[in-house]
Design an enzyme around this catalytic site. Structure first.
Site, PDB file in Angstrom:
ATOM      1  N   GLY A 152       0.810  -1.214   0.000  1.00 44.74           N
ATOM      2  CA  GLY A 152       0.000   0.000   0.000  1.00 44.74           C
ATOM      3  C   GLY A 152       0.839   1.258   0.000  1.00 44.74           C
ATOM      4  O   GLY A 152       0.384   2.339  -0.348  1.00 44.74           O
ATOM      5  N   GLN A 153       2.116   1.096   0.372  1.00 45.66           N
ATOM      6  CA  GLN A 153       2.985   2.266   0.504  1.00 45.66           C
ATOM      7  C   GLN A 153       3.377   2.861  -0.836  1.00 45.66           C
ATOM      8  O   GLN A 153       3.841   4.000  -0.902  1.00 45.66           O
ATOM      9  CB  GLN A 153       4.221   1.897   1.349  1.00 45.66           C
ATOM     10  CG  GLN A 153       5.363   1.188   0.615  1.00 45.66           C
ATOM     11  CD  GLN A 153       5.149  -0.297   0.393  1.00 45.66           C
ATOM     12  OE1 GLN A 153       4.084  -0.722  -0.023  1.00 45.66           O
ATOM     13  NE2 GLN A 153       6.166  -1.088   0.641  1.00 45.66           N
TER      14      GLN A 153
ATOM     15  N   SER B 280      11.324   1.001   6.900  1.00 46.28           N
ATOM     16  CA  SER B 280      11.413   2.085   5.903  1.00 46.28           C
ATOM     17  C   SER B 280      12.543   1.872   4.909  1.00 46.28           C
ATOM     18  O   SER B 280      13.170   2.819   4.456  1.00 46.28           O
ATOM     19  CB  SER B 280      11.593   3.438   6.608  1.00 46.28           C
ATOM     20  OG  SER B 280      10.532   3.688   7.475  1.00 46.28           O
ATOM     21  N   ARG B 281      12.804   0.603   4.552  1.00 48.01           N
ATOM     22  CA  ARG B 281      14.009   0.336   3.792  1.00 48.01           C
ATOM     23  C   ARG B 281      13.822   0.256   2.279  1.00 48.01           C
ATOM     24  O   ARG B 281      14.796   0.277   1.532  1.00 48.01           O
ATOM     25  CB  ARG B 281      14.653  -0.965   4.289  1.00 48.01           C
ATOM     26  CG  ARG B 281      13.891  -2.223   3.898  1.00 48.01           C
ATOM     27  CD  ARG B 281      14.429  -3.443   4.626  1.00 48.01           C
ATOM     28  NE  ARG B 281      15.728  -3.892   4.176  1.00 48.01           N
ATOM     29  CZ  ARG B 281      15.970  -4.527   3.027  1.00 48.01           C
ATOM     30  NH1 ARG B 281      14.988  -4.736   2.186  1.00 48.01           N
ATOM     31  NH2 ARG B 281      17.191  -4.917   2.718  1.00 48.01           N
TER      32      ARG B 281
ATOM     33  N   ALA C  34      18.171   9.572  -1.816  1.00 50.24           N
ATOM     34  CA  ALA C  34      16.924   9.354  -1.069  1.00 50.24           C
ATOM     35  C   ALA C  34      17.161   8.531   0.190  1.00 50.24           C
ATOM     36  O   ALA C  34      18.118   7.769   0.290  1.00 50.24           O
ATOM     37  CB  ALA C  34      15.909   8.633  -1.962  1.00 50.24           C
ATOM     38  N   LYS C  35      16.281   8.706   1.147  1.00 52.89           N
ATOM     39  CA  LYS C  35      16.183   7.804   2.286  1.00 52.89           C
ATOM     40  C   LYS C  35      14.702   7.614   2.607  1.00 52.89           C
ATOM     41  O   LYS C  35      13.865   8.372   2.136  1.00 52.89           O
ATOM     42  CB  LYS C  35      16.978   8.313   3.488  1.00 52.89           C
ATOM     43  CG  LYS C  35      16.699   9.743   3.890  1.00 52.89           C
ATOM     44  CD  LYS C  35      17.653  10.199   4.993  1.00 52.89           C
ATOM     45  CE  LYS C  35      17.539  11.696   5.228  1.00 52.89           C
ATOM     46  NZ  LYS C  35      18.361  12.184   6.342  1.00 52.89           N
ATOM     47  N   GLY C  36      14.419   6.617   3.399  1.00 54.17           N
ATOM     48  CA  GLY C  36      13.040   6.203   3.605  1.00 54.17           C
ATOM     49  C   GLY C  36      12.238   7.125   4.494  1.00 54.17           C
ATOM     50  O   GLY C  36      12.751   8.085   5.071  1.00 54.17           O
TER      51      GLY C  36
ATOM     52  N   THR D  20      12.640   2.052  -0.444  1.00 53.63           N
ATOM     53  CA  THR D  20      13.159   3.042  -1.376  1.00 53.63           C
ATOM     54  C   THR D  20      14.679   3.110  -1.296  1.00 53.63           C
ATOM     55  O   THR D  20      15.376   3.179  -2.309  1.00 53.63           O
ATOM     56  CB  THR D  20      12.555   4.426  -1.067  1.00 53.63           C
ATOM     57  OG1 THR D  20      11.146   4.343  -1.242  1.00 53.63           O
ATOM     58  CG2 THR D  20      13.132   5.490  -1.983  1.00 53.63           C
TER      59      THR D  20
ATOM     60  N   GLU E 144       7.449   6.108   8.789  1.00 54.20           N
ATOM     61  CA  GLU E 144       7.279   5.582  10.140  1.00 54.20           C
ATOM     62  C   GLU E 144       7.444   6.682  11.192  1.00 54.20           C
ATOM     63  O   GLU E 144       6.820   6.655  12.237  1.00 54.20           O
ATOM     64  CB  GLU E 144       8.289   4.463  10.417  1.00 54.20           C
ATOM     65  CG  GLU E 144       8.159   3.315   9.448  1.00 54.20           C
ATOM     66  CD  GLU E 144       8.837   2.047   9.934  1.00 54.20           C
ATOM     67  OE1 GLU E 144       8.506   1.580  11.029  1.00 54.20           O
ATOM     68  OE2 GLU E 144       9.709   1.535   9.205  1.00 54.20           O
TER      69      GLU E 144
END
Lengths: 770, 159
Positions: free
Chosen positions: A486-487, A527-528, A718-720, A530, A723
């Site tokens: 869903g993300q 959150s890994r 980028a980073k995630g 991306t 959360e």
């Protein structure tokens, strides 16, 4: 290999654009398939007989009555597992596939019926005869740690396949795992401090409630196993199933359709072992589709008791913090040890301490197992630490934002020994959430504002592979093991590949995971996706680009440096060739494809992944609340968050992540609470009495600011995200409520609890406030 | 025990037997293959199994299949291709109001039923009217924005 930055003529085709989600149309049409929509031929329906006792020996279990029912194909009990080592658990191998001789929580599977219809399977459960000899119950951390408490697990600790916890000590009583660290001389820091704030706090058990319940279809065919499952980490499921049932990894295939939400509840291994075992017995595919009450006892967020004290100097310098906490992991470890360690790591908060002492305990109880839920650990403790920072500021008459400005770690400063330093602008982030709620502006009575900030170790273990295929018609397919729950992972992975290849993202297809074909990816969580999987996709796309440029230089007879790409074509020397033409040129006629491989690993891979964590996710939020002092009702008027993402691949999806996380934060802070009685029975196991946020709980204003400092280790800097706000917002709400005059030490902030606190303060306040 | 029913489902006649205790949810999903009808809470709270019966939204998890005898049933599959579905889909896409998508069909069907039946000029009214459809992913803001856009475009007082 051609580096992106060196690719001449690159145009922004996908990254940074809020492109349409690749799955939106199918989902809007009701066509997207979830695991429960699949029907392999001859599939049977499973129903699970669950324990009514929290702790008991199984005295007698007779399933013959169920077996004799027309339409029942097989019944599974612990007796069917004597030929395998039937214990699993990625952290600790402490859980039997189905109860063996003993049950440890209300709802533990005792038997499974597989029948030709769900109705027959459900009805057959009543024909199973079972009797129990009840044992003493320990339904809370306090009960489990009391002298003489019943021992919930016997025997030695067995490490799981993916525990990542170092050497595990022998088990002591009902302590499942302990974590801690200490730095500096806390005793003297507290002795000499100008202000010390301390308290005991409680955080509730919370249900993740992904709307799609845990659903698994398994087919054990003797020599191999196929599993379709609503799982976030298919490769870790494959590993555990392989180990449990004694088949090689390549004989276990895990297929993941769309997930109807996850939020951590579908991480690691859940219903898969039970479903595979049932299929093994039945000899046919079996589906187990949990009801909501069953999913509620499959996994939940840890409830927690915490004692914390914080010391500061007269000028507001934060000098020392001591923390001890006890997280209730229920009957089985699940991800409890990791949750506990992460809570420990989050407990100091992102400040320059002279001394700190953290002890975090993961405790077995006879309640349903606890595991991962979005922003675990940080959500547990950030509101506690941040409320103590606020209280210090109040006692010293300092501005709460100013105290943070003065104490927050700067970029590059050490968070803890051996870990990556701060990789973000923390002061900049908290100033943004404060500004968004008009920090310092005058406001009416019974209103307050609060902010909070914390760090969450993100990225998990950075191992991801990806394959990018460029077909003879110029179309691109990405194979990557990140789960779309869903993300928007499939959309973002497609954007990354499209950007590298200079294509519109609509030319790129990203398909779901099938471990038989999809390259390895450790997990979808922390959150890994991306950052880590996305980096592997970037590498794989660059690999394809390299082959394209090689062919183009050859065919066009120009140096690679003179080539430019765009619109699905390579140009150079006055000529242009489409990707389609180049693939055909390379292989002759209309066949073949270019296949690129990407790989991310801690060592030997691309830079930025050698030190843990992969990145620090910034948990920062602000809130304004109003409290009705007559009723105790608290209203969240507005919220603010910062998504500190390094580089926004898809800005709109990032905003959605923060909005969704904010509403879950409101639920966690304001009313969500699983209530177990002293017998270990979950009292609110339906959505009638376990309430989650609805349309009517949306604050009037929710501001999300995206910060792009290009400082992430992922693709394009980028980073995630997604959360942090869930850890940040409950803390901001608690602080806002304290600013309005009501200081709380227990969540959720139900009207009853808040009203009681108001009455208590009315009695004692005159003394304390002078 | 079974009962004979006659109903129109997504424009097609169904004449046949259903079990007396068969839920509309199971009938639509398992017998007619309409997978856009989703099962979640089973207690009429979450709205993900919402379908329209004679134009009114019902929770098919708590509605007997035999009770649609003589009635018209519409699921997301029947909505697809209608001007309303095209319009609301565009709005949902524009606002990225779809995440996992599990709640989405139910949201659209409730929205369809609300068109023209309620005072939808205020966001507060829409929030209240939609409170029977839960979503755990989006935080609702984007769905509200998409819905308000569609409702506003059809608000006769704003013509």
């Amino acid at each position: 290999m051609t580096r992106l930055s060196e690719t001449p003529g690159r145009v922004g085709t996908a990254v940074g654009l809020s492109v349409e989600r690749v799955d939106a149309r199918d989902k809007l049409a009701g066509k997207a398939e979830f695991t429960g929509d699949l029907h392999p031929p001859f599939m049977l329906y499973g129903a699970v007989l669950r324990s009514p006792y929290a702790h008991a020996l199984i005295e007698h279990l007779d399933v013959r009555g169920a077996q004799d029912i027309d339409g029942v194909v097989a019944v599974l009990t612990g007796d069917d597992l004597s030929d395998i080592d039937p214990y699993y658990g990625h952290a600790l191998r402490d859980r039997p596939v189905v109860a063996i001789g003993k049950v440890r929580f209300v709802g533990e599977p005792v038997a499974v019926v597989a029948a030709v219809t769900q109705a027959i399977a459900d009805a057959a459960l009543a024909a199973i005869e079972v009797s129990y000899e009840p044992l003493e119950v320990a339904a809370s951390v306090d009960a489990a740690l009391a002298p003489g408490a019943p021992l919930i697990h016997e025997g030695a600790v067995r490490p799981g396949l993916a525990h990542g916890l170092g050497t595990l000590p022998e088990r002591e009583g009902n302590i499942c795992y302990s974590y801690g660290f200490s730095r500096g001389d806390t005793a003297s820091a507290f002795d000499t401090a100008a202000v010390v704030v301390e308290g005991e706090y409680r955080f509730p058990a919370v249900y993740q409630y992904s709307m799609e319940t845990h659903t698994t279809i398994a087919h054990h065919r003797g020599d191999d196993i196929v599993v379709w499952s609503s799982c976030q980490h298919p490769f870790l499921v494959r590993q555990e199933i392989s180990e449990l049932f004694g088949l090689a990894l390549d004989r276990v295939e895990v297929i993941v359709p769309y997930l109807g939400g996850g939020f951590g509840s579908k991480s690691y291994t859940k219903m898969e072992p039970l479903t595979v075992a049932m299929s093994r017995k039945a000899g046919r595919p079996v589906r187990i589709l949990n009801r909501v009450d069953e999913s509620m006892v499959t996994t939940r967020r840890h409830n927690m008791k915490c004692r914390m004290r914080t010391a500061a100097g007269a000028d507001g310098e934060l000098v020392a913090r001591e923390v001890e906490m006890w997280l209730d992991t229920g009957a089985y470890a699940d991800n409890g040890p990791r949750v506990t360690a992460t809570a420990g790591d989050a407990a100091p908060g992102p400040y320059r301490w002279r001394a700190m002492d953290v002890k975090a305990h993961c405790v077995y109880t006879t309640t349903s197992p606890s595991g991962s839920y979005r922003a675990f650990g940080s959500t547990h403790v950030q509101w506690i630490g941040e409320s103590q920072v606020d209280e210090i500021a109040r006692r010293l008459g300092l501005d709460r934002l100013e105290v943070r400005r003065a104490n927050l770690l700067g970029r590059g400063e050490e968070v803890r020994p051996g870990a990556k330093g701060v990789d973000a602008d923390l002061v900049g982030d908290i100033e943004k959430v404060a500004a968004a709620i008009d920090w310092g502006a005058p406001r009416g009575p019974n209103r307050g504002v609060g902010v909070s900030i914390g760090l969450l170790a993100a990225g998990a273990h950075p191992v991801s592979m990806a394959t990018v295929r460029l077909g003879p018609d110029g179309g691109v397919t990405v194979l990557v093991g990140t789960t779309e729950l869903g993300q928007g992972a499939r959309t973002v992975m497609g954007q990354i590949a499209a950007e590298v290849l200079g294509l519109e993202s609509s030319r790129v297809r990203v398909i779901g995971t099938d471990t038989a074909y999809t390259p390895y990816d450790r997990s979808t969580g922390a959150s890994r996706s991306t950052t880590v999987a996305g980096k592997a996709v970037e590498e794989a796309a660059l690999d394809v680009l390299d082959a394209l440029l090689e062919t183009a230089a050859d065919v066009l007879e120009v140096d690679r440096e003179q080539l430019t790409i765009g619109g699905g074509a390579v140009a150079g020397g006055g000529r242009t060739m489409s990707y389609e033409q180049l693939v055909q040129k390379r292989f002759g006629l209309a066949g073949g494809e270019l296949i690129g491989h990407g790989r991310v690993q801690p060592r030997g891979g691309s830079g930025g992944f050698a030190d843990g964590p992969v990145f620090w996710e910034i948990c920062v939020a602000g809130a304004e609340v109003e409290v009705d002092t007559e009723t105790g009702v608290v209203t969240v008027l507005r919220t603010s968050s910062v998504a500190d993402v390094g580089r926004a691949i898809n800005p709109q999806l990032i905003e959605r992540q923060d909005e969704g996380g904010a509403l879950q934060g409101i639920g966690n802070a304001m009313f969500e609470e699983m209530r177990f009685n002293d017998d270990g029975l979950l009292l609110n196991d339906t959505l009638l009495d376990y309430r989650i946020p609805s349309f009517e709980d949306v604050p009037a204003s929710m501001a999300c600011t995206i910060v792009e400092n290009g400082d992430g280790p992922g693709p394009f800097g980028a980073k995630g995200c997604g959360e942090g706000v869930l850890a940040g917002l409950p803390a901001a709400i608690v602080n806002a409520l304290a600013d309005a005059g009501v200081a709380m030490t227990e969540l959720p902030l139900t009207p009853e609890r808040v009203w009681n606190q108001i009455q208590k303060q009315r009695t004692v306040e005159p003394k304390e406030r002078t | 025990m079974s009962e004979t029913i006659s109903a129109i489902v997504n424009g097609r006649a169904f004449d046949g037997e259903v079990e007396a205790n068969e839920l509309l949810l199971d009938f639509l999903r398992d017998r007619l293959g309409l997978i856009g009808v989703r099962q979640s809470c089973e207690v009429q709270v979450c709205g993900t199994c919402t379908v329209l019966v004679d134009g009114s939204p019902v929770s098919s998890c708590c509605f007997l299949a035999c009770d649609v005898d003589g009635k018209v049933v519409e699921t997301i599959e029947g909505l697809v291709g209608t001007p309303f579905h095209d319009e609301i889909s565009e709005a949902f896409v524009r606002h990225a109001a779809v995440q996992c998508g599990f709640c989405t069909p139910g949201m659209l069907l409730t929205a369809k039923a609300l068109m023209g039946t309620t005072d939808l000029a205020s966001e507060a009214a829409v929030r209240h009217a939609m409170a029977g459809n839960l979503c755990r992913c989006t935080g609702y803001r984007s769905i509200l924005d998409a819905l308000m856009e569609v409702f506003d475009a059809h608000d006769p007082t704003r013509a």
